[in-house]
Design an enzyme around this catalytic site. Structure first.
Site, short mmCIF file in Angstrom:
data_model
loop_
_atom_site.label_atom_id
_atom_site.label_comp_id
_atom_site.label_asym_id
_atom_site.label_seq_id
_atom_site.Cartn_x
_atom_site.Cartn_y
_atom_site.Cartn_z
CG HIS A 102 51.33 44.31 39.07
ND1 HIS A 102 51.54 43.31 39.98
CD2 HIS A 102 52.52 44.96 38.95
CE1 HIS A 102 52.80 43.34 40.38
NE2 HIS A 102 53.41 44.33 39.77
CE1 TYR A 103 43.65 41.18 38.12
CE2 TYR A 103 43.95 40.53 35.83
CZ TYR A 103 43.57 40.23 37.12
OH TYR A 103 43.11 38.99 37.42
CB THR A 104 44.25 47.62 40.46
OG1 THR A 104 43.05 47.84 39.69
CG2 THR A 104 45.31 48.62 40.07
CD GLU A 109 49.12 46.92 40.77
OE1 GLU A 109 48.16 46.56 40.05
OE2 GLU A 109 49.58 46.23 41.71
CG HIS A 169 52.23 39.99 40.02
ND1 HIS A 169 51.34 40.46 40.96
CD2 HIS A 169 53.26 39.47 40.72
CE1 HIS A 169 51.83 40.23 42.16
NE2 HIS A 169 52.99 39.63 42.05
CG ASP A 217 48.36 40.60 38.54
OD1 ASP A 217 48.69 39.60 39.20
OD2 ASP A 217 48.90 41.70 38.70
ZN LIG Z 1 49.96 41.95 40.60
#
Ligand SMILES: [Zn+2]
Length: 270
Positions: free
Chosen positions: A43-45, A107, A155, A165
């Site tokens: 993921h990215y935050t 993340e 994700h 993301d």
């Molecule tokens: Zn995510």
């Protein structure tokens, strides 16, 4: 007399311990076992580092690891791998769903898509150091849990109608060069692309069936409605990030076909 009293006390104590604690002997170990972890989800935050850390430690979302964007980059463990982190929500891949229970979530601090000074939407790049630290972490997790390449996902791959993301700037090809994740053969894709340019694109239904075989949650009903285009768009973000318009073209069709053929070969080899 004193010794007898002491002995009686010891017997009483042993009885208390035996009643309140189950003594487990782990001298034997079964051959039939494997890890509960089948997936790694990246993921990215979508936030800066301070907000990312606050949200991931104080709110109803979390991840096993957070890769920071400071210098030097740090890898923070927020949830032990033996515990479930709350990172994927409603998610699907192949026959699996609700992937939080069977995945490790990572993340990366990255704000995703933001307006730049010109007012245009722009994707924030990942730093080389973030990706280098991620690769080391992925190799470690993959080896310990025996994760297969097609189960290292973003994700957006597992929740294509809700999430985008880690976005088109995430370097899946770099990861693949490190032996992480599924990738295609570029020479074969060029040949397939030429074939589709000459003979015409495969049908929508065929492409949708193949996306489903690859693991994507898509209904192969043969029309390119908004949901199906969204799935195609996240596929393109992953495998052909220079253009992710959700429109089927010869290169996208060729990548899908090559991944399907590679999957068939690996099934045959197994
Ligand atoms: Zn995510």
């Amino acid at each position: 007399m004193r010794i007898v009293k002491r002995l009686l006390f010891c017997v009483w104590m042993l009885g208390v311990v035996a009643c309140t604690h189950t003594v487990v002997d782990d001298v034997y170990s079964a051959r039939g076992q494997d890890s509960r972890i089948k997936y790694i989800i990246i993921h990215y935050t979508g936030e800066n580092q301070e907000d990312s850390l606050r949200i991931l430690t104080e709110q109803q979302v979390s991840a096993h690891y957070l890769i920071t964007d400071e210098s030097p980059v740090r890898v923070l463990q927020l949830v032990p791998e033996s515990q479930r982190a709350w990172h994927s929500g409603e998610s699907y891949w192949g026959k699996d769903s609700q992937l939080n229970g069977i995945s490790i979530g990572i993340e990366i601090v990255n704000s995703g898509q933001r307006k730049n000074a010109m007012g245009d939407e722009a994707w924030q790049p990942y730093s080389s150091e973030q990706i280098e630290r991620l690769i080391l972490l992925l190799k470690d997790i993959q080896q310990r849990h025996q994760i297969t390449p097609e189960h290292i996902l973003g994700h957006s791959d597992v929740a294509p109608l809700r999430k985008i993301d880690p976005g088109p700037n995430f370097p899946w090809q770099w990861l693949a060069q490190e032996g992480l994740g599924r990738w295609y053969d570029e020479d074969r894709v060029v040949q397939l692309m030429q074939y589709y340019q000459q003979k015409g694109l495969p049908s929508a239904e065929k492409v949708q069936q193949n996306l489903r075989k690859l693991g994507y949650f898509i209904e192969p009903h043969g029309k390119w409605d908004s949901d199906n285009r969204q799935v195609l768009q996240v596929f393109q973000m992953h495998y052909r990030p220079l253009r992710y318009d959700g429109v089927l073209d010869a290169q996208t069709a060729a990548i899908i076909e090559d991944l399907i053929q590679t999957d068939k070969k690996s099934l045959f080899n197994n």
